[in-house]
Design a protein around this motif. Sequence first.
Motif, PDB file in Angstrom:
ATOM      1  N   GLU A   1     -10.711   0.137   4.074  1.00 18.96           N
ATOM      2  CA  GLU A   1     -10.909  -0.307   2.634  1.00 18.96           C
ATOM      3  C   GLU A   1     -12.221  -0.424   1.461  1.00 18.96           C
ATOM      4  O   GLU A   1     -12.180  -0.259   0.839  1.00 18.96           O
ATOM      5  CB  GLU A   1      -9.305  -1.000   2.572  1.00 18.96           C
ATOM      6  CG  GLU A   1      -7.764  -0.278   3.018  1.00 18.96           C
ATOM      7  CD  GLU A   1      -7.555   0.696   2.605  1.00 18.96           C
ATOM      8  OE1 GLU A   1      -7.769   0.560   0.982  1.00 18.96           O
ATOM      9  OE2 GLU A   1      -6.980   1.731   3.247  1.00 18.96           O
TER      10      GLU A   1
ATOM     11  N   GLN B   1       0.891  -0.991   0.103  1.00 18.67           N
ATOM     12  CA  GLN B   1      -0.279   0.089   0.150  1.00 18.67           C
ATOM     13  C   GLN B   1       0.619   1.444  -0.200  1.00 18.67           C
ATOM     14  O   GLN B   1       0.043   2.745  -0.758  1.00 18.67           O
ATOM     15  CB  GLN B   1      -1.068   0.424   1.082  1.00 18.67           C
ATOM     16  CG  GLN B   1      -2.575  -0.516   0.819  1.00 18.67           C
ATOM     17  CD  GLN B   1      -3.365  -0.518   2.070  1.00 18.67           C
ATOM     18  OE1 GLN B   1      -2.869   0.180   3.199  1.00 18.67           O
ATOM     19  NE2 GLN B   1      -4.477  -0.117   1.217  1.00 18.67           N
TER      20      GLN B   1
ATOM     21  N   GLU C   1      -2.040  -0.971  -3.632  1.00 17.08           N
ATOM     22  CA  GLU C   1      -1.715  -2.630  -3.719  1.00 17.08           C
ATOM     23  C   GLU C   1      -2.381  -3.281  -5.333  1.00 17.08           C
ATOM     24  O   GLU C   1      -1.663  -4.603  -5.527  1.00 17.08           O
ATOM     25  CB  GLU C   1      -1.848  -3.187  -2.639  1.00 17.08           C
ATOM     26  CG  GLU C   1      -3.561  -3.355  -1.864  1.00 17.08           C
ATOM     27  CD  GLU C   1      -3.816  -2.344  -1.868  1.00 17.08           C
ATOM     28  OE1 GLU C   1      -3.683  -1.276  -1.950  1.00 17.08           O
ATOM     29  OE2 GLU C   1      -4.862  -2.463  -0.921  1.00 17.08           O
TER      30      GLU C   1
ATOM     31  N   THR D   1      -5.869   1.964  -3.896  1.00 13.03           N
ATOM     32  CA  THR D   1      -4.970   2.004  -3.481  1.00 13.03           C
ATOM     33  C   THR D   1      -4.109   1.052  -4.612  1.00 13.03           C
ATOM     34  O   THR D   1      -4.382   0.126  -5.460  1.00 13.03           O
ATOM     35  CB  THR D   1      -5.282   1.474  -2.164  1.00 13.03           C
ATOM     36  OG1 THR D   1      -5.922   0.603  -1.974  1.00 13.03           O
ATOM     37  CG2 THR D   1      -5.502   2.665  -1.104  1.00 13.03           C
TER      38      THR D   1
ATOM     39  N   THR E   1      -3.414   1.642   5.872  1.00 13.62           N
ATOM     40  CA  THR E   1      -1.605   1.830   6.334  1.00 13.62           C
ATOM     41  C   THR E   1      -2.158   3.233   7.591  1.00 13.62           C
ATOM     42  O   THR E   1      -0.868   2.578   9.011  1.00 13.62           O
ATOM     43  CB  THR E   1      -0.853   2.476   5.071  1.00 13.62           C
ATOM     44  OG1 THR E   1      -0.947   1.800   4.280  1.00 13.62           O
ATOM     45  CG2 THR E   1       0.635   2.187   5.955  1.00 13.62           C
TER      46      THR E   1
END
Lengths: 96, 692
Positions: free
Chosen positions: B310, B140, B550, B548, B239
């Motif tokens: 998320e 992330q 990732e 995001t 995060t």
Amino acid sequence: MEKSKEFHHYLIGFVLATILTVIPFTLVATVGGTTSYVVLVICAVLQAVVHMRFFLHLSYKGQQREDLQLVLFTGLILLIMVAGSIWVLGSLYARM
Amino acid sequence: MVDPLFGKLSWDSIILVQEIENPNLNLLITSGAAVMIPVGGVLLIALLWWLNWWKPLLGWLTSVDHKKIGAMYIIFAVVMLFRGVVEGTLMRVHQATALNGGFLSSDHFNQLFTTHGTNMIFFVAMPFLIGLINIVVPLQIGARDVAFPRLNQISLGLTGAGGFLITISLLIGEFATGGWTGYPSYNGKLINPGVGPDYWLISLGISGIGSTLTGVNFAVTIYKMRAKGMTFMRMPLFTWTALCTSILLIFAMPPLTACCVMLGLDRYLDFHFFTNDMGGNLMNFINLFWMFGHPEVYILILPAFGVMSEISPTFSAKRLYGYTGLVAATMCIAVVSFMVWLHHFFTMGQSATVNAAFGIATLLIGIPTGVKVYDWLATLWGGRIRFTTPMIYLIGFFFLFVIGGLSGVILANPTLDYQLHNSLFLVAHFHNVIIPGVLFGILAGIHYWFPKVFGFRLMESYGKITAVCWIIGFCLTFLPLYPLGMMGMTRRTVDYSDPAYVPLMMVSGAGALFLSLAFTFIVILFWRSIVNRKKLAIPMGDPWDGRTLEWWTPSPAPDWNFAILPEVHSRDPFTEAKKDGTAYQPIEKYEDIELPSTTYYGLIIGVLGCGLGFGLVWYIWWMALASFLGCVVTAMVYGFLPKKEIVIPAEEVRKVDEAWRAEARESQGVTRDDESTEANKGLARPDALPAV
């Protein structure tokens, strides 16, 4: 240029730290009593700040600012834990 | 006098031998469970032999790749969850039949609730979350790995050592009977001279060190290794919560280690930190334990909040509502969590002022938590919501977690706490927070990020059944405990004489069976998904139209995560790139990538940690000493060995990366309506109607 600035920095730190060491020593050796203990504690805290500022290079700028935040946060948590424990156990002791 | 070679260990310490010598129902249950360890071990070895998986297994165990370490944490947690669920079910079923004495002996029941609590907190919830953090955070923030990859492996090894000790206590000897909090003086040497409390404090001590190191590792990773342009206020919310959790770990684990060490000194070397005489103060144990224990609750819940933050924007195709508010709430919770520990011992004799102060501090935590719940609701509002498995968990979380939070507010009032503490109301409260909060968050997170590590999705059909089973099972099992607690039924009760408890206890017992079913469905879910992995593969890496970083890499993510480290200009960098059409543009220049090479460091430390713990528990001093010296020597040897790096040539990276980008540019992608069909190969086609 850069190097002499850094040397200056360390020198200031050293002088300040020395002064903050000499004051409590003289006080304890000559005066004594409660007042000198209070001064001693204040000098100790100031000394810690001087070390952080001049030897560990904490400041408000850039990457150092993040380090400073961590140091302040650590201080806060330690304060909560230590003061809280004293308060809690002290209250318990007084009521036993 | 302990034997110099075997310490306190003798044939009779082994549960199976006890069962043969003196058969009874309680021992039959324990030995039935104990038999599973050697049988499972032998089966596992046979399976590995048969499939010839030794090499890949060793490859995993020596890997320093954060994704693999995270996956190993999660596998470990699932195995431990199995034991926890079985124990919980056994306890609930026992209590349902415990009017005037059930089928378990009180000693056995005490061991059950102690292992259940210890196991669920330290070896299920924590490894689950640390595993998720391991997998997700470096991806992330756009980094190649964590800051200290080998330290990460050591943390895993130490957690594994703690898990080994608590598991082996089932087979050899006994576990503590004093609850997961292990209060002295009950757990002191005077009352409990056996090995049970030693197992407890040493497994916690060892795994606690591992967790502290994880905290350090991830705080540094997030502070120092963020992608270019990712300021703190552009960090994804998961995060953020991982950062706050890491900092909590750094400050909360040391009190636990300290009180374990102090209790250990009391028990092993006749110190008097927590005894009733010779100047000891057992209240200080409770004080220290909860100084760890309360932040621990938020160590568990914060990453779960991160997962929810998320999931809600991704599955409603909207920006996260109130990002700043969520960040502030997270930080608020992290700080206030250190100011409330006394609410765990309201009734132990402090002054009213102290109780009131901590009661108010506890009530205050409800505010930022409320902010979060409203933010997630507002994120969903007006979005294009897809009803996927993580969303079912999210909905279950909304309803049930809020109930748990409200009962917490009730308990935070000292006057009410005097009535409700140590009753089943409390048991209902913390299960109500931890299952819908932490566990649902974890399961949703696993469902969400699983494809990133393994390259294929989990099946939606089984996922949904599992989620519904957890929700129904939770409601049936734990909601009846609220009225039971108010009726006066105490926690940790092995039997009772009031028939008024029976009907609700029956409901609760039936619910526990439902939860066992839910666990079974998790296993089926993984198994069916692995069987169907070809159909579920998502090689292009973005199965849910993620926002995001990732998702901006193929799945399974390559060892190096990103071919070139990304640069970030906004909070949802991948969404922006997809909107501009720049997400899969070719890259001109590739560079060699350096990665840390595999190492046996963590594996050796883990094995030696097991030896150290086992030796200490059984007073086998030579074993403890040899293992400890072994740890020191290993650390020194690895400290002086030059660090090896694997260099992956730019050409190889280019081949993989260009193929992926080309495929993504040429493919059609999948609309959100077909997201859970086989058509989903991990490339999102934007919706025709843009969401709000």
